[in-house]
Design an enzyme around this catalytic site. Structure first.
Site, PDB file in Angstrom:
ATOM      1  N   CYS A   2       0.827  -1.189   0.000  1.00 45.72           N
ATOM      2  CA  CYS A   2       0.000   0.000   0.000  1.00 45.72           C
ATOM      3  C   CYS A   2       0.867   1.247   0.000  1.00 45.72           C
ATOM      4  O   CYS A   2       2.072   1.197  -0.177  1.00 45.72           O
ATOM      5  CB  CYS A   2      -0.898  -0.006   1.241  1.00 45.72           C
ATOM      6  N   ASP A  97      -3.045  -9.538   7.788  1.00 43.77           N
ATOM      7  CA  ASP A  97      -1.791  -9.474   8.530  1.00 43.77           C
ATOM      8  C   ASP A  97      -1.657  -8.156   9.281  1.00 43.77           C
ATOM      9  O   ASP A  97      -0.887  -8.052  10.234  1.00 43.77           O
ATOM     10  CB  ASP A  97      -0.597  -9.699   7.605  1.00 43.77           C
TER      11      ASP A  97
END
Length: 617
Positions: A2, A97
């Protein structure tokens, strides 16, 4: 994978959103912004890979609302950590995660990073203590920048997201040093833009009262391991580690693939994936996607080797012809997205990962890191001559390796006889020893550095401090410009510690570079690839381009008023003359053409980055 952004204290919403949107390519799937009590603004652009549902949305808060996290990267062993946390009483709302990372921090504090197998750059805000904890992965696979601007601390995945908070963009005081030392600034805090710093790899830090205090949590030299005494056992252990590394990196809720060059490293990676899948030992069934960059009619084309690999494994491949004119009009935009300088054009790599994305693949497992870790370059063979100096047999073997590893693009090198190669190297090395010169490394005073043999010391510096940090930065940009995540099995920290603990003879010997990789993966690869000695780097066929497709473009630019007046080109007239000689075919030397590109590219960078309008909006 990201893009993250944050400011302390918080920022005005429209300015913050404008800055976050510069990272849209890193996370096109969704975004989130949180302003927490006017104390901090956190922003996130999401590329959904694990738990693609809204439950994986960021910024992510702990149930108590005390902690909030923004995270860029992947924690490959998150399921194992999650199981440990469940046994300690934690519960989970998502299968991401990110939630595992946040609760690992709550359970183990700043030491949680030592449990992570992955790549990361993250920040966790504690609204009770008013502190922010930040960390970057061991080797710097994920980028992180920061700046202090008029009392505001700003951090982001890319420099461009910091630009809107700045009054103006100026080149760094070290800019001209950096453009001449392309491979030596990425591992430092230096950045091309004045006022912005790079958060160092292997470091964590906490921000308190506006001051960032950094500390090093990881040094490979502190994590060397006992290796088996016999070479055969070393091969077996390497194979086990590499297979497990690939297995962990095949965890994905989206389609995965491989950027396959036909060289040993990428071929070993996809062969390991195939073997894991064949034996029902894989986390993904949708992995059979190989993408091959092809340079038809140039010395850089090795697509025929890649086809050998895919034919051997029984899978198809997408061959991507790198035709520069198709994308050259986007060059300035690519420079803006890339942000930094490099010795070659970014176009072939950007085009390759563009094809990856266009074909529905979001994650690739690639072979990056193996050359720097295991001596895949010619210079490594020379450095091992010092280790073999008391053995005529090993010395002869290493000289043979040196000659055999010369790139297939013969124009790059002039062959020199073995005696001269040996004599010249030993004279230089003995001279350095007499003068007391140590292997250049920030860690050359570490007790364990001194225990490494000469080749291992050289590779340690290459891996941690010069070549590899630069390549990691590059490939992060090449892929993320196209919203693709790269995973690198050779860079699993267990493998890095193991290989750094091996003697030179396990890395180079028996007439081959990267000896242990070849022996470990030979059962899964075609022999023509496993035992191929020559090497082709993934680069641009710059001479071919300058003399053909791009000749007019180069001549138009070097004769333009803006080029002659550029403050970033030290002697534009002389550079124009050298480029003209190559374009007119008076000079076809690859190394000189590449040097011309390195000296010319700051001009494109100036137009694309320094003159951007993304400032103080």
């Amino acid at each position: 994978m990201c893009g993250i952004l944050g400011t302390v204290p918080s920022s005005e919403s429209s300015q913050f959103k404008l800055a976050l949107d510069t990272l849209t390519h890193r996370g096109p799937d969704s975004f989130g912004i949180e302003n927490i009590s006017n104390e901090v603004s956190l922003g996130h652009r999401r590329l959904s890979i694990l738990d693609v549902s809204a439950k994986g949305h960021q910024p992510m808060f702990h149930e108590s609302k005390r902690y909030a996290i923004v995270f860029n990267g992947e924690i490959y062993n998150f399921l194992e950590i999650q199981k440990e946390l469940v046994n300690l009483g934690h519960s989970f709302r998502s299968s991401s995660d990110t939630e595992v990372l946040l609760k690992a921090y709550i359970e183990w504090g700043e030491d949680c990073v030592l449990k992570l197998n992955g790549m990361w750059a993250f920040a966790i805000w504690d609204s009770q203590s008013k502190k922010m904890f930040m960390s970057r992965d061991r080797y710097g696979k994920k980028p992180l920048f920061y700046a202090q601007i008029n009392g505001k601390f700003v951090f982001a995945s890319e420099m461009k997201a910091i630009f809107p908070f700045m009054k103006q963009l100026e080149i760094s005081d070290d800019f001209h040093w950096m453009k001449k030392n392309i491979f030596f600034y990425e591992a430092t805090e230096k950045c091309l833009i004045k006022g912005i710093k790079r958060f160092p790899a292997g470091y964590s830090g906490h921000l308190e009262r506006g001051e960032l205090k950094l500390y090093r949590y990881w040094n490979t030299l502190d994590h060397l391991v006992e290796v088996p005494k016999s070479y055969d056992e070393q091969v077996e252990r390497f194979r086990e580690l590499f297979m497990d590394s690939c297995k962990l990196r095949m965890r994905s809720d989206v389609t995965i693939g491989t950027a396959l060059s036909g060289g040993l490293d990428s071929s070993a990676t996809i062969a390991a994936m195939a073997n894991l899948s064949k034996n029902n030992n894989s986390y993904s069934d949708d992995w059979q996607h190989a993408f091959v960059a092809s340079f038809p009619g140039t010395p850089l084309d090795e697509s025929h080797y890649a086809k050998m690999v895919t034919d051997h494994l029984g899978i198809g491949a997408t061959f991507v012809d790198i035709e520069p004119l198709k994308h050259w009009n986007n060059l300035e935009h690519y420079f803006y997205q890339f942000e930094d300088l490099y010795i070659t054009s970014p176009l072939p790599m950007i085009m390759l990962y563009g094809a990856v994305k266009q074909n529905g693949v979001t994650v690739t497992l690639d072979g990056h890191g193996a050359d720097e870790l295991l001596s895949g370059y010619q210079q490594g063979a020379l450095e091992s001559l010092w280790d073999a100096r008391f053995s005529p047999k090993n010395t002869k073997d290493i000289l043979s390796i040196y000659q055999g590893s010369i790139n297939e693009d013969k124009d790059q090198y002039e062959r020199v006889g073995n005696f001269k190669v040996y004599k010249d190297y030993m004279i230089r090395k003995i001279g350095k020893k007499v003068l007391g010169q140590k292997m250049p490394s920030i860690d050359n005073g570490h007790p364990n550095f001194k225990k490494l043999d000469n080749l291992s010391q050289y590779l340690y510096s290459m891996f941690h401090e010069n070549i590899l940090p630069t390549l990691l930065r590059n490939y992060d940009r090449y892929a993320m410009i196209n919203s693709v995540e790269i995973r690198m099995p050779f860079m699993d920290h267990r493998i890095v510690s193991f290989v750094n603990s091996l003697p030179y003879s396990s890395k180079i010997g028996n007439d081959y570079t990267k000896r242990i990789v070849r022996d470990a993966l030979d059962p899964y690869l075609p022999k023509e690839v496993t035992w191929r000695k020559s090497k082709i780097g993934f680069s641009s066929p710059i001479v071919n381009w300058m003399q053909n497709d791009l000749s007019d473009w180069f001549m138009d630019n070097v004769n333009s008023k803006s080029f002659i007046e550029s403050n970033l080109i030290e002697n534009p007239g002389a550079l124009r003359d050298r480029i003209t000689q190559i374009v007119s075919k008076e000079n076809s030397n690859f190394a000189q053409a590449q040097k011309c590109w390195s000296e010319f590219s700051p001009y494109i960078w100036e137009k694309a980055v320094l003159n951007t309008d993304m400032v103080n909006k």
